[in-house]
Scaffold this active site. Structure first.
Site, mmCIF file in Angstrom:
data_model
loop_
_atom_site.group_PDB
_atom_site.id
_atom_site.type_symbol
_atom_site.label_atom_id
_atom_site.label_comp_id
_atom_site.label_asym_id
_atom_site.label_seq_id
_atom_site.Cartn_x
_atom_site.Cartn_y
_atom_site.Cartn_z
ATOM 1 N N GLU A 1 0.784 -1.237 0.000
ATOM 2 C CA GLU A 1 0.000 0.000 0.000
ATOM 3 C C GLU A 1 0.817 1.290 0.000
ATOM 4 O O GLU A 1 0.557 2.200 0.802
ATOM 5 C CB GLU A 1 -0.945 0.026 1.212
ATOM 6 C CG GLU A 1 -1.840 -1.173 1.327
ATOM 7 C CD GLU A 1 -2.848 -1.050 2.475
ATOM 8 O OE1 GLU A 1 -2.645 -0.234 3.380
ATOM 9 O OE2 GLU A 1 -3.862 -1.764 2.424
ATOM 10 N N GLU B 1 -6.293 -9.904 -2.046
ATOM 11 C CA GLU B 1 -7.056 -9.777 -0.788
ATOM 12 C C GLU B 1 -8.537 -9.566 -1.057
ATOM 13 O O GLU B 1 -9.161 -8.655 -0.508
ATOM 14 C CB GLU B 1 -6.522 -8.603 0.054
ATOM 15 C CG GLU B 1 -5.023 -8.660 0.298
ATOM 16 C CD GLU B 1 -4.513 -7.570 1.223
ATOM 17 O OE1 GLU B 1 -5.338 -6.874 1.844
ATOM 18 O OE2 GLU B 1 -3.281 -7.426 1.322
HETATM 19 C C1 XIL Z 1 -5.783 -6.592 8.042
HETATM 20 C C2 XIL Z 1 -6.165 -7.857 8.800
HETATM 21 O O1 XIL Z 1 -7.144 -8.543 8.074
HETATM 22 C C3 XIL Z 1 -6.634 -7.514 10.181
HETATM 23 O O2 XIL Z 1 -6.836 -8.707 10.924
HETATM 24 C C4 XIL Z 1 -5.619 -6.632 10.879
HETATM 25 O O3 XIL Z 1 -6.111 -6.217 12.114
HETATM 26 C C5 XIL Z 1 -5.277 -5.415 10.036
HETATM 27 O O4 XIL Z 1 -4.863 -5.835 8.764
HETATM 28 N N1 XIL Z 1 -4.733 -4.471 3.535
HETATM 29 C C6 XIL Z 1 -3.730 -5.339 3.848
HETATM 30 C C7 XIL Z 1 -3.942 -6.354 4.904
HETATM 31 O O5 XIL Z 1 -2.707 -5.359 3.172
HETATM 32 O O6 XIL Z 1 -2.762 -6.688 5.548
HETATM 33 C C8 XIL Z 1 -4.959 -5.899 5.908
HETATM 34 O O7 XIL Z 1 -5.207 -6.955 6.829
HETATM 35 C C9 XIL Z 1 -6.215 -5.467 5.206
HETATM 36 C C10 XIL Z 1 -5.959 -4.329 4.280
#
Ligand code: XIL
Length: 614
Positions: free
Chosen positions: A392, A492
């Site tokens: 990100e 994701e």
């Molecule tokens: C999120 C997880 O799903 C949660 O459990 C944690 O508290 C925070 O992170 N983008 C990403 C992921 O790259 O690592 C994130 O995951 C969601 C958004």
């Protein structure tokens, strides 16, 4: 005007995004009970307890025009003679700023909310004038923490034409906020446009109401309809690019062809990465849910990623290390390839606490990051197929602000050095074909490549709220990024909407579109079980493991429609041929009482399996 759940004609223009928790726009006074009225029935039709308004009595009067390009906007209060609301704020945006939030209306909340509270936002909108090709005005309504990191409970983009459109959207508060600690924004920095907003209410219902029982405006996406041409074309592409020819040659011990034998071809695993994020705690847990969790992984996924366990702070927390390694061992025992997520998520809040203390010492900071990359990648060398090296960077760039953009290239080089076999990804919180982050992804990728960084692929996270990108737009976005010449992964995926039919249809169409694109090599869900999901409403299985409609879509496509089991007989030359989805197989030949099995891997160029029947 009551278009809740009904206005089919404007569905296509609706783009909504909900990131999580809740807010509601209140018509009553600050903190005063508000009977949610205006004809909006809960889905169940049952009476609802009164809520508390999070905005002052005169909600419209509370909004101020702000944002770094506020000078490009003008706001005035107008009375509406013929509309569903007596008054509105008319906001004119003269020019489109770089980001939509650079021109926005903002009002602070006047009542407290607690994390997980159910909230409802309601407002009316129409476009007076717009330069957009759609002839619609646009706003994104946000409820967020009123300071960094601006954690968002709701982020919903809505388009409206010249007719008033009513929006009702329930959501959940992502955190606990005292009065004044959160704010409601209407982002308006889109095209040059003039829109009117009225009837703005944000109401909090605590925990006494379920999201499903509140009115929800119906949202949709273009291309959902049965017989949509894009879908037929995509399915044809899948047939062409995701299958190969499997030839079985059967001979006896003397090398002579064996005709008339029966052959069974059974797929064992997909070559394509149909995956999910998983939690190490559940991989090693001894309770019934953990067992069910593991069974689901082995039956539904061909690839996984650890949701949190390999993030830098988690990795350095020695108390978690043993569990993480045991979880990885279990995955290895199942033969499941694992992605690594993520080496550097470059905002202070995602880094170990001590990293920020180095912010005035660039040399030490740079070394700390380098040591980490070498440490973690080296320790896990050979165990992961991919690493998200940078996560990100569009939103999170605290490290680059100090170390420069070139720092990213260094992290890629070090990761390559520490594990030459792992493929290295740039992972961004965006959706192919959607929004302003696209240009940044392309710029970053091109800069990395131009600087000689070993960048092997692009990850698109694809966390969806109610703004569901039409499949055709996804395909155009994938085409654009395919031109970089790198593989693409959907890293994701989740669809966080309360309308389960919409959620299922969108997952189906997303899977079809992405699987049909030759540059895409994996689609990874960000979790599958409501009991362990960062956005529980997006899960494929409920808490009690019953399958949701979107889960059924996953099962039907990945384990049935796109899965090969075939049977036949060898011909006069002792040969049997079939086409199958790419992946690993078991081939079994039987004749009379003789049987022989062999493993096979089917790639796009096809494969021939020689079996000797003794
Ligand atoms: C999120 C997880 O799903 C949660 O459990 C944690 O508290 C925070 O992170 N983008 C990403 C992921 O790259 O690592 C994130 O995951 C969601 C958004």
């Amino acid at each position: 005007m009551r278009d809740t759940g009904k206005r089919a004609t404007s569905r296509r223009s609706a783009l909504l995004r909900v990131l999580g928790g809740g807010l509601a726009l209140g018509v009553g006074g600050a903190g005063a009970p508000v009977a949610y009225a205006q004809g909006a029935q809960g889905v169940s039709g049952a009476p609802r307890p009164p809520g508390v308004s999070l905005l002052p009595d005169d909600a419209l009067g509370a909004f101020r025009l702000g944002g770094s390009a506020a000078r490009e906007g003008r706001v005035e209060r107008v009375s509406v003679g013929d509309g569903p609301v007596p008054a509105a704020l008319r906001v004119r945006t003269e020019r489109r700023p770089a980001q939509s939030y650079e021109v926005q209306l903002t009002a602070k909340t006047v009542a407290p909310v607690e994390s997980g509270d159910v909230l409802l936002v309601t407002f009316f909108m129409r476009a007076v004038e717009t330069a957009a090709e759609t002839n619609e005005g646009r706003t994104t309504v946000v409820l967020e923490l009123a300071r960094a990191p601006y954690t968002k409970s709701l982020q919903l983009t809505v388009d409206a034409g010249s007719d008033w459109r009513r929006i009702d959207m329930p959501f959940r508060a992502a955190g606990s906020y005292a009065a004044g600690e959160a704010q409601v924004n209407f982002q308006l920095g889109y095209a040059a446009q003039s829109v009117e907003l009225g009837g703005v209410a944000v109401t909090g219902f605590g925990k006494s109401v379920r999201l499903q029982d509140l009115p929800t405006t119906h949202f949709d996406y273009a291309g959902r309809e049965a017989g949509a041409p894009w879908r037929a074309a995509a399915l044809a592409r899948i047939e062409a690019i995701r299958k190969g020819e499997l030839t079985v040659r059967l001979t006896d011990a003397g090398g002579r062809p064996v005709p008339g034998a029966s052959v069974a071809v059974t797929q064992r695993r997909h070559a394509f990465g149909f995956g999910s994020a998983v939690a190490a705690a559940a991989l090693v847990g001894q309770d019934g849910d953990s067992r069910r969790y593991r069974e689901t992984i082995t039956s539904l996924f061909s690839r996984v990623v650890l949701e949190n366990d390999l993030k830098w702070p988690n990795w350095e927390d020695r108390s978690q290390r043993d569990r993480t390694l045991r979880g990885l061992q279990w995955l290895h025992d199942q033969g499941l390839p694992v992605r690594g997520h993520t080496l550097v998520w470059p905002a202070w809040r995602y880094l170990p606490r001590d990293v920020m203390t180095l912010q005035n010492d660039a040399v030490a900071l740079r070394r700390r990051v380098h040591d980490h990359v070498l440490d973690e990648v080296g320790a896990l060398r050979g165990r992961l197929i991919d690493w998200d090296v940078v996560n990100e960077p569009f939103l999170n760039h605290d490290l680059m602000d100090i170390l420069g953009e070139g720092a990213m290239g260094e992290w890629f080089h070090l990761a390559r050095q520490a594990d030459p076999a792992a493929r290295l990804f740039l992972n961004e919180a965006t959706i192919p074909g959607d929004g302003e982050r696209q240009d940044h992804v392309e710029r970053t990728a091109r800069a990395l490549l131009a600087g000689g960084a070993p960048l092997d692929g692009i990850g698109f996270q694809c966390h969806f709220g109610w703004s569901l990108a039409p499949p055709e737009r996804l395909l155009q976005g994938l085409d654009r990024f395919a031109r970089l010449g790198l593989p693409i992964q959907i890293t994701e995926l989740d669809v966080d909407v309360l309308d389960e039919g919409l959620q299922a249809d969108y997952l189906r169409d997303f899977l079809i579109a992405a699987f049909s694109h030759p540059a895409v090599e994996a689609i990874v869900m960000w979790g599958f079980w409501e009991g362990r999901h960062w956005r529980p409403d997006a899960a494929l299985f409920r808490q009690d493991w019953s399958v949701k409609p979107n889960g059924q879509v996953w099962i039907d496509l990945i384990t049935r429609a796109w899965w090969t089991t075939a049977r036949g007989e060898t011909d006069a030359q002792g040969v049997y041929r079939t086409r199958g989805y790419l992946g690993s197989y078991t081939v079994e030949a039987t004749l009379d009482r003789r049987a022989q099995a062999a493993p096979a891997t089917l790639g796009q160029e096809g494969t021939t399996v020689d079996i000797v029947l003794e």
